[in-house]
Write a protein that holds these residues in place. Structure first.
Motif, PDB file in Angstrom:
ATOM      1  N   HIS A 163     -67.705 -23.106  16.400  1.00  0.00           N
ATOM      2  CA  HIS A 163     -66.389 -23.700  16.189  1.00  0.00           C
ATOM      3  C   HIS A 163     -65.571 -22.730  15.354  1.00  0.00           C
ATOM      4  O   HIS A 163     -65.957 -22.364  14.259  1.00  0.00           O
ATOM      5  CB  HIS A 163     -66.519 -25.034  15.466  1.00  0.00           C
ATOM      6  CG  HIS A 163     -65.236 -25.801  15.427  1.00  0.00           C
ATOM      7  ND1 HIS A 163     -65.094 -26.950  14.723  1.00  0.00           N
ATOM      8  CD2 HIS A 163     -64.040 -25.599  16.021  1.00  0.00           C
ATOM      9  CE1 HIS A 163     -63.876 -27.421  14.866  1.00  0.00           C
ATOM     10  NE2 HIS A 163     -63.215 -26.610  15.654  1.00  0.00           N
ATOM     11  N   TYR A 164     -64.455 -22.316  15.894  1.00  0.00           N
ATOM     12  CA  TYR A 164     -63.569 -21.366  15.237  1.00  0.00           C
ATOM     13  C   TYR A 164     -62.252 -22.073  14.930  1.00  0.00           C
ATOM     14  O   TYR A 164     -61.664 -22.682  15.807  1.00  0.00           O
ATOM     15  CB  TYR A 164     -63.318 -20.173  16.163  1.00  0.00           C
ATOM     16  CG  TYR A 164     -62.200 -19.270  15.727  1.00  0.00           C
ATOM     17  CD1 TYR A 164     -62.427 -18.263  14.799  1.00  0.00           C
ATOM     18  CD2 TYR A 164     -60.924 -19.421  16.242  1.00  0.00           C
ATOM     19  CE1 TYR A 164     -61.404 -17.431  14.401  1.00  0.00           C
ATOM     20  CE2 TYR A 164     -59.892 -18.592  15.849  1.00  0.00           C
ATOM     21  CZ  TYR A 164     -60.142 -17.595  14.923  1.00  0.00           C
ATOM     22  OH  TYR A 164     -59.123 -16.775  14.525  1.00  0.00           O
ATOM     23  N   GLN A 165     -61.848 -22.015  13.676  1.00  0.00           N
ATOM     24  CA  GLN A 165     -60.561 -22.603  13.302  1.00  0.00           C
ATOM     25  C   GLN A 165     -59.774 -21.610  12.469  1.00  0.00           C
ATOM     26  O   GLN A 165     -60.318 -20.990  11.563  1.00  0.00           O
ATOM     27  CB  GLN A 165     -60.766 -23.883  12.485  1.00  0.00           C
ATOM     28  CG  GLN A 165     -61.306 -25.029  13.290  1.00  0.00           C
ATOM     29  CD  GLN A 165     -61.485 -26.252  12.413  1.00  0.00           C
ATOM     30  OE1 GLN A 165     -62.414 -26.311  11.642  1.00  0.00           O
ATOM     31  NE2 GLN A 165     -60.589 -27.195  12.548  1.00  0.00           N
ATOM     32  N   ARG A 166     -58.516 -21.500  12.760  1.00  0.00           N
ATOM     33  CA  ARG A 166     -57.623 -20.631  12.015  1.00  0.00           C
ATOM     34  C   ARG A 166     -56.633 -21.512  11.258  1.00  0.00           C
ATOM     35  O   ARG A 166     -56.285 -22.596  11.716  1.00  0.00           O
ATOM     36  CB  ARG A 166     -56.872 -19.725  13.006  1.00  0.00           C
ATOM     37  CG  ARG A 166     -55.951 -18.735  12.384  1.00  0.00           C
ATOM     38  CD  ARG A 166     -55.145 -17.956  13.429  1.00  0.00           C
ATOM     39  NE  ARG A 166     -55.613 -18.136  14.779  1.00  0.00           N
ATOM     40  CZ  ARG A 166     -55.894 -17.150  15.616  1.00  0.00           C
ATOM     41  NH1 ARG A 166     -55.736 -15.923  15.268  1.00  0.00           N
ATOM     42  NH2 ARG A 166     -56.313 -17.398  16.830  1.00  0.00           N
ATOM     43  N   ASN A 167     -56.208 -21.062  10.105  1.00  0.00           N
ATOM     44  CA  ASN A 167     -55.190 -21.766   9.319  1.00  0.00           C
ATOM     45  C   ASN A 167     -55.629 -23.176   8.926  1.00  0.00           C
ATOM     46  O   ASN A 167     -54.844 -24.116   8.965  1.00  0.00           O
ATOM     47  CB  ASN A 167     -53.851 -21.829  10.071  1.00  0.00           C
ATOM     48  CG  ASN A 167     -53.353 -20.451  10.431  1.00  0.00           C
ATOM     49  OD1 ASN A 167     -53.449 -19.521   9.638  1.00  0.00           O
ATOM     50  ND2 ASN A 167     -52.857 -20.295  11.639  1.00  0.00           N
ATOM     51  N   VAL A 168     -56.905 -23.329   8.552  1.00  0.00           N
ATOM     52  CA  VAL A 168     -57.402 -24.629   8.121  1.00  0.00           C
ATOM     53  C   VAL A 168     -56.979 -24.837   6.669  1.00  0.00           C
ATOM     54  O   VAL A 168     -57.292 -24.019   5.811  1.00  0.00           O
ATOM     55  CB  VAL A 168     -58.940 -24.698   8.245  1.00  0.00           C
ATOM     56  CG1 VAL A 168     -59.451 -26.047   7.800  1.00  0.00           C
ATOM     57  CG2 VAL A 168     -59.359 -24.422   9.672  1.00  0.00           C
ATOM     58  N   PHE A 194     -59.242 -17.185  21.479  1.00  0.00           N
ATOM     59  CA  PHE A 194     -59.216 -16.967  20.033  1.00  0.00           C
ATOM     60  C   PHE A 194     -57.872 -16.403  19.581  1.00  0.00           C
ATOM     61  O   PHE A 194     -57.360 -16.756  18.529  1.00  0.00           O
ATOM     62  CB  PHE A 194     -60.341 -16.014  19.611  1.00  0.00           C
ATOM     63  CG  PHE A 194     -61.665 -16.680  19.419  1.00  0.00           C
ATOM     64  CD1 PHE A 194     -62.038 -17.196  18.198  1.00  0.00           C
ATOM     65  CD2 PHE A 194     -62.556 -16.793  20.474  1.00  0.00           C
ATOM     66  CE1 PHE A 194     -63.268 -17.816  18.023  1.00  0.00           C
ATOM     67  CE2 PHE A 194     -63.786 -17.405  20.315  1.00  0.00           C
ATOM     68  CZ  PHE A 194     -64.143 -17.928  19.082  1.00  0.00           C
ATOM     69  N   GLU A 195     -57.308 -15.537  20.395  1.00  0.00           N
ATOM     70  CA  GLU A 195     -56.052 -14.889  20.049  1.00  0.00           C
ATOM     71  C   GLU A 195     -54.884 -15.870  20.051  1.00  0.00           C
ATOM     72  O   GLU A 195     -53.971 -15.759  19.236  1.00  0.00           O
ATOM     73  CB  GLU A 195     -55.780 -13.747  21.038  1.00  0.00           C
ATOM     74  CG  GLU A 195     -54.541 -12.940  20.733  1.00  0.00           C
ATOM     75  CD  GLU A 195     -54.351 -11.790  21.722  1.00  0.00           C
ATOM     76  OE1 GLU A 195     -53.606 -10.864  21.364  1.00  0.00           O
ATOM     77  OE2 GLU A 195     -54.920 -11.833  22.832  1.00  0.00           O
ATOM     78  N   HIS A 196     -54.910 -16.845  20.950  1.00  0.00           N
ATOM     79  CA  HIS A 196     -53.740 -17.697  21.147  1.00  0.00           C
ATOM     80  C   HIS A 196     -53.928 -19.149  20.718  1.00  0.00           C
ATOM     81  O   HIS A 196     -53.060 -19.975  20.982  1.00  0.00           O
ATOM     82  CB  HIS A 196     -53.312 -17.649  22.621  1.00  0.00           C
ATOM     83  CG  HIS A 196     -52.913 -16.279  23.065  1.00  0.00           C
ATOM     84  ND1 HIS A 196     -51.746 -15.677  22.653  1.00  0.00           N
ATOM     85  CD2 HIS A 196     -53.543 -15.372  23.857  1.00  0.00           C
ATOM     86  CE1 HIS A 196     -51.662 -14.464  23.183  1.00  0.00           C
ATOM     87  NE2 HIS A 196     -52.750 -14.261  23.920  1.00  0.00           N
ATOM     88  N   SER A 197     -55.030 -19.462  20.071  1.00  0.00           N
ATOM     89  CA  SER A 197     -55.274 -20.844  19.668  1.00  0.00           C
ATOM     90  C   SER A 197     -55.726 -20.897  18.224  1.00  0.00           C
ATOM     91  O   SER A 197     -56.351 -19.958  17.723  1.00  0.00           O
ATOM     92  CB  SER A 197     -56.359 -21.458  20.570  1.00  0.00           C
ATOM     93  OG  SER A 197     -56.661 -22.757  20.134  1.00  0.00           O
ATOM     94  N   ASP A 198     -55.428 -21.979  17.553  1.00  0.00           N
ATOM     95  CA  ASP A 198     -55.877 -22.167  16.181  1.00  0.00           C
ATOM     96  C   ASP A 198     -57.226 -22.862  16.098  1.00  0.00           C
ATOM     97  O   ASP A 198     -57.829 -22.943  15.040  1.00  0.00           O
ATOM     98  CB  ASP A 198     -54.861 -22.998  15.381  1.00  0.00           C
ATOM     99  CG  ASP A 198     -53.650 -22.183  14.987  1.00  0.00           C
ATOM    100  OD1 ASP A 198     -53.704 -20.942  15.090  1.00  0.00           O
ATOM    101  OD2 ASP A 198     -52.661 -22.788  14.568  1.00  0.00           O
ATOM    102  N   ASP A 199     -57.715 -23.400  17.203  1.00  0.00           N
ATOM    103  CA  ASP A 199     -58.950 -24.177  17.171  1.00  0.00           C
ATOM    104  C   ASP A 199     -59.675 -24.006  18.506  1.00  0.00           C
ATOM    105  O   ASP A 199     -59.162 -24.403  19.546  1.00  0.00           O
ATOM    106  CB  ASP A 199     -58.599 -25.648  16.941  1.00  0.00           C
ATOM    107  CG  ASP A 199     -59.761 -26.487  16.458  1.00  0.00           C
ATOM    108  OD1 ASP A 199     -60.891 -25.974  16.373  1.00  0.00           O
ATOM    109  OD2 ASP A 199     -59.532 -27.663  16.172  1.00  0.00           O
TER     110      ASP A 199
END
Length: 160
Positions: free
Chosen positions: A68-73, A52-57
Motif C-alpha cells: 500500500h503506497y500513499q502520498r501526502n498522508v 504511482f506517478e499520478h495517484s496519491d493512493d
C-alpha cells in the motif's frame, strides 16, 4: 498489540544485517518499518510506475503480497506506526531508523564510533557491533548474535 523496537546506526553499520537476523533467527512474527530519505523509485515506464506517478493512493495486490503506497498522508511517522501496531498480526515491529522516536533501541556502532555519538538519542537499550567496536557488545559471531536477539526480545517483553 505488537511490541515495537528500533534498530539505529549510521550508514553501513549493519542495520539491515541485524534486522534480517531478527527475522531468521527466531520463531516470532515481525513487521518492518523501513525509513528512507530517498524517493521510492518505481520506473514510470511500467503500469505500476504510472499509477504511482499520478495517484496519491495505490494498493498493489497479488496472490502472495500486498503493498500500500500513499502520498501526502496527513499523519506523523509516529501516528502511522501506532496504526500499524494496532493492525498487524506480528509479535514485534522493527523500525529501521527514525531515531527521534522513543521506542526501545539497539544502536549499531561502526569501528571508529563511540557511544557519545548517540548521546542525544533516547531509550537506547543496547550498543552492539558486528564490526569489532570495543565500546559495544560484540555480536559478530552468529551464535552470539542469536543469543543477543533472543535475550533482547525477552527483555523488552518483560519491560511491558
Amino acid at each position: 498489540m505488537a511490541l515495537t523496537l528500533q534498530i539505529i546506526g549510521h550508514k553501513k553499520s549493519g542495520k539491515t544485517t541485524l534486522i534480517k537476523d531478527f527475522l531468521m533467527m527466531t520463531d516470532y512474527k515481525f513487521s518492518i518499518v523501513k525509513h528512507t530519505h530517498l524517493p521510492i523509485d518505481i520506473p514510470n515506464t511500467t503500469d505500476t510506475g504510472k499509477f504511482f506517478e499520478h495517484s496519491d493512493d495505490v494498493l498493489l495486490l497479488n496472490n502472495e503480497q500486498m503493498i500500500h503506497y500513499q502520498r501526502n498522508v496527513p499523519m506523523t511517522e509516529l501516528e502511522k506506526i501506532k496504526l500499524m501496531q494496532q493492525n498487524t498480526s506480528a509479535d514485534f515491529i522493527i523500525i529501521e531508523g527514525i531515531k527521534e522516536l522513543d521506542f526501545p533501541k539497539v544502536v549499531l556502532l561502526k569501528p571508529n564510533e563511540t557511544k557519545n555519538d548517540f548521546v542525544k538519542i533516547t531509550n537506547i537499550k543496547k550498543f552492539v557491533s558486528i564490526q569489532g567496536n570495543k565500546q559495544a557488545e560484540d555480536i559478530e559471531n552468529m551464535t552470539k548474535r542469536k543469543q543477543f536477539i533472543n535475550n533482547f526480545l525477552k527483555d523488552i517483553q518483560n519491560d511491558r
